[in-house]
Design a protein around this motif. Structure first.
Motif, PDB file in Angstrom:
ATOM      1  N   GLY A 225     -15.868 -29.080   3.590  1.00  0.00           N
ATOM      2  CA  GLY A 225     -16.632 -29.452   4.784  1.00  0.00           C
ATOM      3  C   GLY A 225     -16.292 -28.651   6.022  1.00  0.00           C
ATOM      4  O   GLY A 225     -16.331 -27.419   6.018  1.00  0.00           O
ATOM      5  N   SER A 226     -15.944 -29.374   7.079  1.00  0.00           N
ATOM      6  CA  SER A 226     -15.795 -28.727   8.382  1.00  0.00           C
ATOM      7  C   SER A 226     -14.532 -27.871   8.500  1.00  0.00           C
ATOM      8  O   SER A 226     -14.309 -27.243   9.525  1.00  0.00           O
ATOM      9  CB  SER A 226     -15.805 -29.782   9.486  1.00  0.00           C
ATOM     10  OG  SER A 226     -14.712 -30.653   9.313  1.00  0.00           O
ATOM     11  N   TRP A 227     -13.708 -27.809   7.468  1.00  0.00           N
ATOM     12  CA  TRP A 227     -12.584 -26.866   7.517  1.00  0.00           C
ATOM     13  C   TRP A 227     -13.054 -25.440   7.240  1.00  0.00           C
ATOM     14  O   TRP A 227     -12.412 -24.483   7.627  1.00  0.00           O
ATOM     15  CB  TRP A 227     -11.482 -27.236   6.518  1.00  0.00           C
ATOM     16  CG  TRP A 227     -10.857 -28.562   6.847  1.00  0.00           C
ATOM     17  CD1 TRP A 227     -10.823 -29.672   6.071  1.00  0.00           C
ATOM     18  CD2 TRP A 227     -10.174 -28.900   8.071  1.00  0.00           C
ATOM     19  NE1 TRP A 227     -10.183 -30.692   6.727  1.00  0.00           N
ATOM     20  CE2 TRP A 227      -9.775 -30.244   7.961  1.00  0.00           C
ATOM     21  CE3 TRP A 227      -9.889 -28.205   9.254  1.00  0.00           C
ATOM     22  CZ2 TRP A 227      -9.080 -30.913   8.981  1.00  0.00           C
ATOM     23  CZ3 TRP A 227      -9.200 -28.866  10.269  1.00  0.00           C
ATOM     24  CH2 TRP A 227      -8.807 -30.205  10.124  1.00  0.00           C
ATOM     25  N   VAL A 228     -14.183 -25.335   6.545  1.00  0.00           N
ATOM     26  CA  VAL A 228     -14.690 -23.984   6.249  1.00  0.00           C
ATOM     27  C   VAL A 228     -16.055 -23.718   6.885  1.00  0.00           C
ATOM     28  O   VAL A 228     -16.474 -22.565   7.005  1.00  0.00           O
ATOM     29  CB  VAL A 228     -14.750 -23.712   4.722  1.00  0.00           C
ATOM     30  CG1 VAL A 228     -13.362 -23.829   4.110  1.00  0.00           C
ATOM     31  CG2 VAL A 228     -15.713 -24.655   4.008  1.00  0.00           C
ATOM     32  N   CYS A 229     -16.743 -24.782   7.296  1.00  0.00           N
ATOM     33  CA  CYS A 229     -18.042 -24.619   7.958  1.00  0.00           C
ATOM     34  C   CYS A 229     -17.917 -25.042   9.411  1.00  0.00           C
ATOM     35  O   CYS A 229     -17.321 -26.073   9.672  1.00  0.00           O
ATOM     36  CB  CYS A 229     -19.113 -25.475   7.293  1.00  0.00           C
ATOM     37  SG  CYS A 229     -19.523 -24.920   5.633  1.00  0.00           S
ATOM     38  N   PRO A 230     -18.453 -24.326  10.344  1.00  0.00           N
ATOM     39  CA  PRO A 230     -19.382 -23.206  10.190  1.00  0.00           C
ATOM     40  C   PRO A 230     -18.711 -21.836  10.069  1.00  0.00           C
ATOM     41  O   PRO A 230     -19.401 -20.828  10.221  1.00  0.00           O
ATOM     42  CB  PRO A 230     -20.154 -23.268  11.503  1.00  0.00           C
ATOM     43  CG  PRO A 230     -19.105 -23.673  12.503  1.00  0.00           C
ATOM     44  CD  PRO A 230     -18.207 -24.622  11.757  1.00  0.00           C
ATOM     45  N   PHE A 231     -17.421 -21.797   9.829  1.00  0.00           N
ATOM     46  CA  PHE A 231     -16.722 -20.495   9.932  1.00  0.00           C
ATOM     47  C   PHE A 231     -17.248 -19.489   8.912  1.00  0.00           C
ATOM     48  O   PHE A 231     -17.851 -18.495   9.271  1.00  0.00           O
ATOM     49  CB  PHE A 231     -15.213 -20.709   9.827  1.00  0.00           C
ATOM     50  CG  PHE A 231     -14.755 -21.749  10.819  1.00  0.00           C
ATOM     51  CD1 PHE A 231     -14.655 -21.419  12.157  1.00  0.00           C
ATOM     52  CD2 PHE A 231     -14.518 -23.053  10.435  1.00  0.00           C
ATOM     53  CE1 PHE A 231     -14.306 -22.371  13.096  1.00  0.00           C
ATOM     54  CE2 PHE A 231     -14.158 -24.018  11.362  1.00  0.00           C
ATOM     55  CZ  PHE A 231     -14.051 -23.689  12.698  1.00  0.00           C
ATOM     56  N   TYR A 232     -16.957 -19.741   7.637  1.00  0.00           N
ATOM     57  CA  TYR A 232     -17.558 -18.891   6.601  1.00  0.00           C
ATOM     58  C   TYR A 232     -18.183 -19.802   5.558  1.00  0.00           C
ATOM     59  O   TYR A 232     -17.732 -19.909   4.432  1.00  0.00           O
ATOM     60  CB  TYR A 232     -16.529 -17.920   6.004  1.00  0.00           C
ATOM     61  CG  TYR A 232     -16.187 -16.827   6.989  1.00  0.00           C
ATOM     62  CD1 TYR A 232     -17.041 -15.744   7.182  1.00  0.00           C
ATOM     63  CD2 TYR A 232     -15.037 -16.895   7.768  1.00  0.00           C
ATOM     64  CE1 TYR A 232     -16.763 -14.752   8.113  1.00  0.00           C
ATOM     65  CE2 TYR A 232     -14.748 -15.902   8.697  1.00  0.00           C
ATOM     66  CZ  TYR A 232     -15.614 -14.838   8.861  1.00  0.00           C
ATOM     67  OH  TYR A 232     -15.333 -13.860   9.774  1.00  0.00           O
TER      68      TYR A 232
END
Ligand SMILES: *[C@@H]1O[C@H](CO)[C@@H](O)[C@H](O)[C@H]1NC(C)=O
Ligand SMILES: *[C@@H]1O[C@H](CO)[C@@H](O)[C@H](O)[C@H]1NC(C)=O
Ligand SMILES: *[C@@H]1O[C@H](CO)[C@@H](O)[C@H](O)[C@H]1NC(C)=O
Ligand SMILES: *[C@@H]1O[C@H](CO)[C@@H](O)[C@H](O)[C@H]1NC(C)=O
Ligand SMILES: *[C@@H]1O[C@H](CO)[C@@H](O)[C@H](O)[C@H]1NC(C)=O
Length: 504
Positions: A225-232
Motif C-alpha cells: 500500500g502506501s509504503w510503496v505508493c505513490p512512490f514507485y
C-alpha cells in the motif's frame, strides 16, 4: 574550371560549417566519449553503503551502513534512486537491467569504460543478491519514504527510520520480484566470460526469484500500500514484468520454456491506456500501449525479442516484430501514428514528471532496433512513410545532441558536461556541503537553508542528467522545480549505452 568550382565548393562548405558551428555554440559535434565517462561516474554518486577505495566521486562517503540491522539482515549497498535517500528496489532493478542491456548491446564500443560500467552493474547486483537471499521472500525497499522526504539531509547523516519492506508468498509483489529477476538475468550475461562463478550465481537466483514472482502473483501495491505508493507504484500491472523477466531469462539461459512463456502470454498484456503516476503523484501520459520505463516494460519486451530474430528453432515470433514496428511508429516525428510530443526545440516530450526518463529509455530502444534493422536489412513502414536504420539512428542522435547542448537554452542537461549545465539540481547530497568541508552532523531540517539557497550546489554530481526542460524548452534551474531538476538512475542507465554507440 574545375579548380574554380572546387574553390567555390570549399568556400560554401566552410560557410556551412561556420553557420552550424555558431548554432551549437561550438563546432556542432559533441564529445560523446566524455559524456559516456560522466554518465557512468554518476552512479558512484548514488551509491549507498561502504564505499571502496576505488571510489572516484570523492565528496561522497559511506552511508546507510546498518540497513537491514533491524531485521537481523545485511542489506547494505545498492543505489539511491534520485535526489533522496530511500532504496527503492523496483526502479533500482530496472536501472540495473538497463545498465546491463547497455553493456550487452554497446559494451563493444565502451573501450576502457567497460570496466566502470560493469562495476556500476555489480554495485546493484551484489545488493539485489542480498535482497533475495531468503527463498519465498524479497526485500523491496529500505527507508521510510515519508520521513525521508520530509528531511533535507546528506545520505551520510541520514537518521530517519530505515524500515525494511518485504513481499512474501502471502503478500506477493510480482512486479518488483520479476524486475529483480530480469536485472539478475541480464547481468549474468555480461559477467559470463569475466566471472563465470558470479554469472552462474546471478542466473540461478534470477530463476528462483522469477519462480516466486510467477507462482505467487500479485502487486506490491496491494501488499504494501502506501509504503510503496505513490512512490514507485506499479500502475501498468505486473504481467509486463513477468514477461520481461522471462525474455531476459531466455536470453541468459537459452531455455526455450522461458520464450514459450512470453509467446503464450504476450496477447494478455492489456494495451493499458491508463496514465501512470510518478512518485510525486504526477500523471505520466501513456504512449498507446507502447510504454517503456520503470513502470511499463511492454515496448522493451518487443524490441528485446525482435532484436534476437531470427531465432532458429523457435516458433512464429513475428508478433514481436509487428509490435516493435508499431512502437517505432508511435515515436518518429514524421509518423502518422505518432503518439509522443516534441517540444518546439525538438525534444521528445511526454506530459508528466521527469521527462528525460522517456527521452533516454525510448531512444535506447530505437537504437537497439536500428541495429536490428541494419543487420536484417529491413525497414519500418508507418502509414505512407518509411524509416530505415539510418533514420532511427539520426533521430536518436538528435535527442542525445539536444541533451548535451543543442537546444534553445544552449545548455547541457548533464551535470559537468559542457560550459553551461544545471547548477541547482534537486539532490540532497549534491546541494549540501560535503563531509570533508563540513564534518558536523546536519539534522533533518538543518538542510533546509541549503535547499532554499539560490547558490549553486557545492558538490558536482558529475554525469547526472536531470528531468529536463518543460514542453517549451525552458529550464528553471531551481531545486524546488524537482520535475525539471531531479536526476534519477533510470534516466542515466539507458543513456550509457546510447552514448557508447555514438562515441565511435
Ligand atoms: C508475509 O508478510 C506478512 C507481513 O507483511 C506476514 O503477516 C505474513 O505472515 C507473511 N507470510 C508468510 C507466508 O511468511
Ligand atoms: C506468423 O504470425 C503472423 C501473425 O502473428 C502471421 O501473419 C503469419 O502468417 C505467421 N507466419 C507463419 C509462417 O505462421
Ligand atoms: C549499420 O551498419 C553500418 C555498416 O556496418 C555501420 O557503419 C552503422 O554504424 C550501422 N548502424 C547501426 C545503427 O548499427
Ligand atoms: C542560444 O544561442 C543562439 C545562437 O548563438 C542565440 O541566438 C540564442 O539567443 C541563445 N539562447 C539563449 C537562451 O541563450
Ligand atoms: C508553453 O507555451 C504556451 C504558449 O505560450 C503556453 O500556453 C503553455 O502554457 C506553455 N507551457 C509550459 C509548460 O510552460
Amino acid at each position: 574550371m574545375m579548380g574554380l568550382l572546387s574553390l567555390v565548393m570549399l568556400l560554401w562548405l566552410v560557410a556551412e560549417v561556420m553557420v552550424l558551428g555558431m548554432a551549437s555554440g561550438e563546432d556542432g559535434q559533441h564529445d560523446y566519449a566524455d559524456a559516456l565517462v560522466k554518465s557512468i561516474l554518476f552512479f558512484e554518486g548514488q551509491r549507498s553503503g561502504k564505499l571502496p577505495s576505488s571510489q572516484r566521486m570523492k565528496w561522497r562517503k559511506d552511508s546507510a551502513l546498518h540497513d537491514g540491522n533491524e531485521i537481523g539482515m545485511d542489506l547494505v549497498g545498492g543505489y539511491y534512486d534520485a535526489g533522496d535517500n530511500v532504496k527503492y528496489n523496483f526502479p533500482m532493478a530496472f536501472s540495473t537491467t538497463m545498465l546491463a542491456w547497455s553493456v550487452l548491446e554497446f559494451g563493444q564500443f565502451m573501450g576502457s569504460e567497460l570496466n566502470h560500467a560493469e562495476e556500476a552493474v555489480r554495485w546493484a547486483t551484489d545488493y539485489l543478491l542480498k535482497a533475495t537471499s531468503i527463498s519465498g521472500l524479497v526485500y523491496v525497499q529500505v527507508g521510510n519514504p515519508y520521513e525521508d522526504h520530509n528531511c533535507w539531509q546528506r545520505p551520510e547523516d541520514m537518521d530517519t527510520p530505515r524500515i525494511v519492506y518485504a513481499v512474501n508468498t502471502s503478500r506477493p509483489g510480482s512486479e518488483v520480484s520479476a524486475e529483480i529477476a530480469a536485472a539478475l538475468a541480464a547481468s549474468s550475461i555480461i559477467f559470463k566470460s569475466s566471472n563465470n562463478l558470479y554469472s552462474e550465481k546471478l542466473l540461478q537466483r534470477a530463476e528462483e526469484v522469477f519462480d516466486f514472482a510467477d507462482k505467487y502473483q500479485g502487486s506490491y501495491k496491494d501488499s504494501l500500500g502506501s509504503w510503496v505508493c505513490p512512490f514507485y507504484c506499479d500502475w501498468s500491472g505486473y504481467k509486463d514484468e513477468l514477461l520481461w523477466a522471462a525474455a531476459w531469462l531466455h536470453k541468459a539461459s537459452n531455455k526455450i520454456e522461458y520464450l514459450n512463456y512470453v509467446v503464450k502470454n504476450i496477447g494478455e498484456l492489456e494495451s493499458n491506456n491508463k496514465p501512470s503516476e510518478d512518485k510525486y503523484n504526477i500523471k505520466i501520459a501513456n504512449n498507446g500501449g507502447y510504454e517503456f520505463g520503470w513502470d511499463n516494460k511492454q515496448a522493451g519486451i518487443n524490441v528485446l525479442i525482435s532484436s534476437e530474430l531470427p531465432l532458429p528453432g523457435a516458433s512464429n515470433l513475428s508478433i514481436f516484430q509487428t509490435n516493435a514496428n508499431d512502437f517505432v511508429c508511435t515515436i518518429l516525428p514524421e509518423s502518422p501514428t505518432r503518439s509522443v510530443q516534441y517540444s518546439p526545440g525538438g525534444l521528445l516530450f511526454k506530459p508528466g514528471g521527469s521527462n528525460m526518463q522517456h527521452t533516454t529509455a525510448l531512444s535506447f530502444l530505437l537504437l537497439v532496433y536500428a541495429r536490428h534493422l541494419n543487420r536484417t536489412n529491413e525497414v519500418v513502414h508507418c502509414g505512407d512513410t518509411t524509416a530505415n536504420s539510418d533514420r532511427l539512428t539520426s533521430h536518436v542522435k538528435g535527442q542525445v545532441d539536444y541533451i548535451l547542448g543543442n537546444n534553445p537554452m544552449n545548455m547541457s542537461y548533464m551535470v559537468g558536461y559542457g560550459e553551461k549545465f544545471p547548477q541547482r539540481i534537486h539532490h540532497r547530497g549534491s546541494s549540501l556541503p560535503s563531509i570533508d568541508k563540513y564534518p558536523k552532523h546536519i539534522k533533518c531540517k538543518g538542510g533546509t537553508p541549503y535547499y532554499l539557497s539560490h547558490k549553486p550546489n557545492p558538490n558536482l554530481l558529475i554525469g547526472a542528467v536531470v528531468g529536463g526542460p518543460d514542453a517549451n524548452d525552458t529550464y528553471p534551474d531551481s531545486r524546488a522545480f524537482f520535475v525539471e531538476s531531479e536526476p534519477t538512475t533510470y534516466i542515466n542507465a539507458p543513456l550509457v549505452g546510447v552514448l557508447a554507440f555514438f562515441k565511435i
